[in-house]
Design a protein around this motif. Structure first.
Motif, PDB file in Angstrom:
ATOM      1  N   ALA A   6      -1.025  -8.757   2.627  1.00  0.00           N
ATOM      2  CA  ALA A   6      -0.043  -7.711   2.947  1.00  0.00           C
ATOM      3  C   ALA A   6      -0.447  -6.925   4.189  1.00  0.00           C
ATOM      4  O   ALA A   6       0.419  -6.525   4.986  1.00  0.00           O
ATOM      5  CB  ALA A   6       0.126  -6.779   1.754  1.00  0.00           C
TER       6      ALA A   6
ATOM      7  N   GLN B 117       2.080  -6.727   7.333  1.00  0.00           N
ATOM      8  CA  GLN B 117       2.612  -5.469   7.872  1.00  0.00           C
ATOM      9  C   GLN B 117       2.500  -5.395   9.390  1.00  0.00           C
ATOM     10  O   GLN B 117       3.263  -4.695  10.043  1.00  0.00           O
ATOM     11  CB  GLN B 117       1.885  -4.288   7.226  1.00  0.00           C
TER      12      GLN B 117
ATOM     13  N   GLU C 130       6.632 -13.552  -1.146  1.00  0.00           N
ATOM     14  CA  GLU C 130       5.984 -13.282   0.144  1.00  0.00           C
ATOM     15  C   GLU C 130       5.674 -14.574   0.893  1.00  0.00           C
ATOM     16  O   GLU C 130       5.751 -14.615   2.132  1.00  0.00           O
ATOM     17  CB  GLU C 130       4.710 -12.460  -0.066  1.00  0.00           C
TER      18      GLU C 130
END
Length: 467
Positions: free
Chosen positions: A145, A149, A176
């Motif tokens: 993550a 980002q 994801e």
């Protein structure tokens, strides 16, 4: 008293929070153990109260200067305050004291990502993973993550995939993975991942929506419509699904259904100008020109600086051979966006009907200059020259275009025709041979565009010799 503390604390921790708030209020020192301080820092960080988190962490280090865990909390606070370099200095010292603490490497990795040094971050994260023996899936997800980002989907993907290997039934990880593949333009893999995700969570409107985008991007418009329908069935307030569904239906030439979906979309969004214009275009395709003009006019009322409806109205007037009126709208579209080759091309077509040869050629030329890789513009200009008995000019235009599109069959066919009309049989045969080498070339169509060659025996002999 502070709201929603029960979401974070048990009764003992709540008592610690109340004591700390009282201490601040009356400015009286109070002792807290390490665990209490950790909870207090976590609470204030969760509640985005960095000033109080700073006070807690500074007091904690004063009371427990040798605590590694509290120094880690202080580093977290510093990162939250944007003091990454100061935090990094503390963490590097801690690493020398406790080199097997994975949390130190995780925080250092996060700092390197903030500092836009992802390769350095990866080194630290990988060390943390080697030191991680419990809840490895969570750490893998957290690392992925952090890269995601930053838009570093290629770096995020291996960590998500490693997490998926550890727990194939985790839908969040699958989502994801699908999203990273989508961002990396690896559409087949993304579609498979979204399908796998939907097997676990079939009621995810966002997954169906993203799947619809992928299908549409891969020219599978009917599957795209189906995906958007599932999205809308799950969440009938998903406004973009109506809009994208309408676009997909229009691509399938289902213009009446597309209009219905665009109108449904109008109930949700304020961007009426573009939607009115799309509806107008659908009516235009249905040749319901009066309705199309109404919606184009509505679009212009919403936003008179929006070029699409001006162009749409100009095209309809061009179809109706209302040249003087159409020029007003087409010129307005061009003035609003003079980089769109279609606007110049339409203007060239309009001027060629007046006829105003100079302006027609100028506009066709501008379209070619803006997009030299679309042979349509050159083919049309060449035809205009041909209609005015300027075969050499037509040939020059097509040769220029052939430099950008050397394999285009229609350019080759038309060059052969113009050379034959110019009595250059050798050049005609050269381009015919090249064109007929392409099995998809329908050579008989050349006589539709050039009926004057129907009775040209030499031309027919060349065609027969190369069949």
């Amino acid at each position: 008293m502070i709201d929603n503390t029960e979401n974070y604390f048990d009764d003992d921790a709540l008592e610690s929070l109340e004591r700390f708030e009282t201490m601040l209020k009356h400015n009286k020192p109070c002792y807290f153990d390490v665990h209490e301080f950790e909870n207090l820092v976590d609470y204030y960080l969760e509640d985005h109260k960095l000033a109080k988190a700073t006070k807690v962490s500074e007091l904690a280090i004063q009371q427990h200067p040798s605590s590694i865990s509290l120094q880690l909390k202080y580093a977290q606070v510093l990162i939250g305050r944007g003091e990454e370099i100061k935090a990094l200095t503390i963490l590097k010292k801690l690493k020398q004291i406790e080199s097997t603490n994975k949390n130190i490497y995780i925080l250092i990795g996060n700092i390197y990502n903030i500092l836009k040094k992802p390769q350095n971050a990866k080194i630290q994260f990988d060390i943390a993973l080697n030191l991680c023996y419990d809840d490895k899936e969570d750490l893998l997800f957290s690392i992925a993550a952090s890269f995601e980002q930053l838009g570093l989907y290629e770096m995020a993907l291996p960590y998500f995939k490693a997490g998926h290997k550890l727990d194939a039934e985790d839908p969040e990880v699958l989502f994801e993975i699908a999203y990273c593949y989508e961002k990396l333009q690896q559409d087949e893999e993304s579609i498979l991942a979204y399908k796998a995700y939907l097997d676990l969570d079939p009621f995810s409107d966002n997954a169906w929506y993203n799947l619809g985008i992928l299908y549409n991007r891969n020219d599978q418009s009917l599957k795209s419509v189906e995906a958007y329908d599932f999205c809308i069935a799950i969440n009938d307030k998903h406004s973009k699904a109506y809009f994208n569904k309408a676009n997909a239906l229009a691509l399938c030439d289902k213009f009446e259904e597309a209009i219905k979906s665009y109108i449904e979309y109008l109930e949700f969004e304020d961007d009426h100008a573009s939607t009115y214009s799309y509806i107008g275009e659908c009516f235009e395709k249905l040749e319901e020109y009066d309705q199309a003009m109404i919606y184009y006019e509505n679009a212009i009322k919403e936003d008179e600086k929006f070029d699409d409806p001006w162009f749409g109205m100009g095209l309809i007037l061009l179809y109706q051979d209302k040249i003087d009126e159409c020029l007003v709208y087409l010129n307005e579209a061009k003035n609003l966006d003079d980089t769109n080759p279609d606007y110049w091309f339409a203007l060239g077509s309009a001027y060629s009907r007046i006829p105003d040869a100079q302006k027609a050629v100028q506009c066709f030329r501008e379209a070619i200059n803006l997009d030299p890789y679309d042979p349509t513009y050159a083919i049309t200009l060449a035809e205009f020259y041909h209609q005015n008995s300027k075969e050499e000019a037509a040939i020059d235009v097509l040769l220029e275009s052939l430099g950008c599109c050397p394999e285009d069959v229609q350019l080759q066919n038309n060059l052969a025709a113009y050379y034959m009309l110019a009595a250059d049989a050798n050049a005609a045969e050269h381009y015919l041979r090249k064109a007929m080498a392409n099995p998809e070339n329908k050579i008989e169509d050349i006589f539709i565009q050039f009926p004057e060659l129907e009775n040209n025996n030499k031309f027919k002999q060349i065609i027969k010799a190369n069949q």
